[in-house]
Design an enzyme around this catalytic site. Structure first.
Site, PDB file in Angstrom:
ATOM      1  N   HIS A 262      -6.901  -4.812  -1.376  1.00 42.27           N
ATOM      2  CA  HIS A 262      -6.179  -6.081  -1.394  1.00 42.27           C
ATOM      3  C   HIS A 262      -6.587  -6.955  -2.560  1.00 42.27           C
ATOM      4  O   HIS A 262      -6.466  -8.166  -2.510  1.00 42.27           O
ATOM      5  CB  HIS A 262      -6.442  -6.866  -0.108  1.00 42.27           C
ATOM      6  CG  HIS A 262      -6.101  -6.117   1.118  1.00 42.27           C
ATOM      7  ND1 HIS A 262      -6.997  -5.354   1.797  1.00 42.27           N
ATOM      8  CD2 HIS A 262      -4.919  -5.991   1.775  1.00 42.27           C
ATOM      9  CE1 HIS A 262      -6.402  -4.788   2.830  1.00 42.27           C
ATOM     10  NE2 HIS A 262      -5.148  -5.151   2.838  1.00 42.27           N
TER      11      HIS A 262
ATOM     12  N   HIS B 131       0.820  -1.216   0.000  1.00 41.69           N
ATOM     13  CA  HIS B 131       0.000   0.000   0.000  1.00 41.69           C
ATOM     14  C   HIS B 131       0.850   1.261   0.000  1.00 41.69           C
ATOM     15  O   HIS B 131       0.363   2.340   0.336  1.00 41.69           O
ATOM     16  CB  HIS B 131      -0.922   0.012   1.226  1.00 41.69           C
ATOM     17  CG  HIS B 131      -1.721  -1.229   1.399  1.00 41.69           C
ATOM     18  ND1 HIS B 131      -2.580  -1.677   0.423  1.00 41.69           N
ATOM     19  CD2 HIS B 131      -1.783  -2.135   2.407  1.00 41.69           C
ATOM     20  CE1 HIS B 131      -3.158  -2.808   0.844  1.00 41.69           C
ATOM     21  NE2 HIS B 131      -2.681  -3.111   2.036  1.00 41.69           N
TER      22      HIS B 131
END
Lengths: 333, 333
Positions: free
Chosen positions: A219, A57
């Protein structure tokens, strides 16, 4: 799959080494861990503010290390929670005697491991508090969560809590203002493409050339709706309206916004989305006090974006506008 | 092709509007042009520093508008030079009585239009100087240039010239220090994928699943060598060695570096590349004084990176380290 990587198993280690190599005077890595902390941590007399979660991320979370934001950031493997013992090491390393606030995105592994780490640290006389961020308005429960997911609104929590701690707030005050952000922020995202994890080497889900996915997480987990390709304006309208429905803002409210890139989207496209987001907010009688545009919380190489809206009051404006000096700093003051 | 856009023909206009919508107190658009200038331009008694070029390289150039860097940035259509009359408007709008330095990337259209614009502005009694950046060590001549191409080293020129102007340097001093950067900087890039322009909607060149292109420019123009996929370490070594060959640095020299993303590459991969770049520099006895990692000069959605190295002296360190406050600010001080 083509990526700028070496062995997939070294991905996180080498990334962290590359961050330290870029900023050796600003951050250091705790030996034998995947935890980065400010080079000057712990800061005596200041509440520590830390976060962590799976990798993939970036610049979340280590990019937000620095004065006015985070003291520590723990990285798990890609899309995998850091272990409780590494989280505890981070908490201990960032305690300057006034306690530590853990900012946790709402995923079951993260929440559980942060709780365990907090209990372990408290046995060593460190005062620990925790806020759980669940800003994703797309889904009520998801593959990895009970309750809503924590996504890009987390960056506003980092900023506000970090500023309050830098200003001398005590642990309760820092926690309260972090919770105020959590109570007033919403995010919704979308994807043009799936991400590809280094280990798997192929898309997490299949998306046709003429399809996009709305309500996506960070995700590669499924979104809430697969639809035909939409224009940037339609995407901006849909995401913004969903967030506004959730926040129930009043005419004249001031807000801060993030148009966040998912990792593979050029900044030019994010600005095109931001143009329409700001128009929609104006149509609702809202006033944008600050607008961030860029890659703040990504999903590897995914193409797509998310829209975050935070309702402001005077306290939040002051803290959001306070100086911050972080690795990934993008117009934070 | 999937992109977050509306009509391809509106791409640049809407992107610029989105930038102004994000930063209305910091930048404004000159009416009827694709030129953005600092909201407070012209600044009385300060040399103006401006740049410009084709769009598709965001945050280049408008992202560098702000105190300590650029006063004006002109955007052409994607990969197309801005027109001379718009460049002239920019120069006039950024002249605070001390003249204007134009920072030009070495492409034939840009150089010609900036020269014409400078001549037009001088007829209106504005003093104008020009530096041409040609930092790409990959090719001696290219599709769009005689001589080397101007690429990511340009951002160091913006930073150093902008700091000198902010510190009160006169036009000659600002120009000289910009030229010092040009004389001491080199860059080489590579691509994993081609970029896709909004108008064309398909890759500018074809690259197989197991191929990469070395010595790539920033417009989807061919590189100098097509080769099998390489690891991140191999890419880092190749690019860095090529740049060092060109710069002929001495043992113990201090340098600043940029590991620049081409737009579609996640920040995690750029850090993995940076890790090895810094090791190679260390092996050559060089000391990295500052390292930037991120998307500084992109090529739409291209996946890939470039490596820039700048030889430093005390003057350049002081100017590189001076504060800057720009839209796309990424650890500039």
């Amino acid at each position: 799959m083509k990526k700028l990587i070496n062995e997939p198993g070294d991905y996180v280690d080498e990334m962290l080494d590359g961050m330290v190599a870029a900023h050796p005077k600003r951050v250091r890595r705790l030996d034998g861990t995947k935890v980065l902390v400010r080079a000057d941590a712990p800061i005596d007399g200041k509440v520590g503010v830390v976060s962590g979660g799976g990798s993939g991320h970036e610049p979340t979370h280590a990019g937000y290390l620095g004065e006015g934001m985070l003291d520590g950031a723990a990285a798990g493997e890609v899309f995998t929670s850091p272990t409780a013992d590494q989280l505890e090491e981070m908490v201990n390393a960032c305690d300057g005697g006034e306690g530590v606030l853990c900012v946790v995105k709402n995923y079951e592994g993260d929440v559980m491991n942060f709780e365990t780490a907090g209990e372990m640290a408290e046995m060593e006389e460190v005062e620990v508090a925790q806020v759980v961020v669940d800003d994703d308005v797309a889904v009520e429960d998801s593959l990895y969560t009970s309750g809503r997911r924590g996504v890009c609104g987390t960056i506003f929590v980092h900023k506000v809590a970090g500023a309050k701690a830098a200003a001398g707030g005590d642990l309760q005050e820092v926690t309260e203002v972090a919770e105020k952000v959590v109570d007033n922020v919403g995010t919704m995202g979308m994807a043009l493409t799936s991400c590809i994890t280094p280990e798997k080497g192929e898309p997490t889900f299949d998306l046709g050339e003429d399809e996009i996915e709305l309500g996506i997480g960070i995700h590669g987990e499924p979104g809430v709706e697969r639809t035909d390709v939409m224009s940037a304006d339609e995407v901006a309208e849909h995401l913004t309206e969903q967030v506004l429905d959730d926040l129930e803002l009043d005419d004249g409210d001031e807000v801060a916004t993030i148009v966040n890139g998912m990792g593979g989207t050029p900044m030019s496209e994010l600005y095109i989305v931001n143009r329409r987001v700001q128009e929609v907010l104006g149509d609702h009688g809202l006033e944008t006090w600050d607008a961030w545009v860029g890659d703040y919380m990504t999903s590897l190489d995914m193409m797509g974006c998310s829209v975050t809206v935070l309702r402001l009051d005077d306290e939040l404006k002051e803290l959001l506008g306070a100086p911050a000096d972080t690795l990934a700093l993008k117009r934070m003051d």
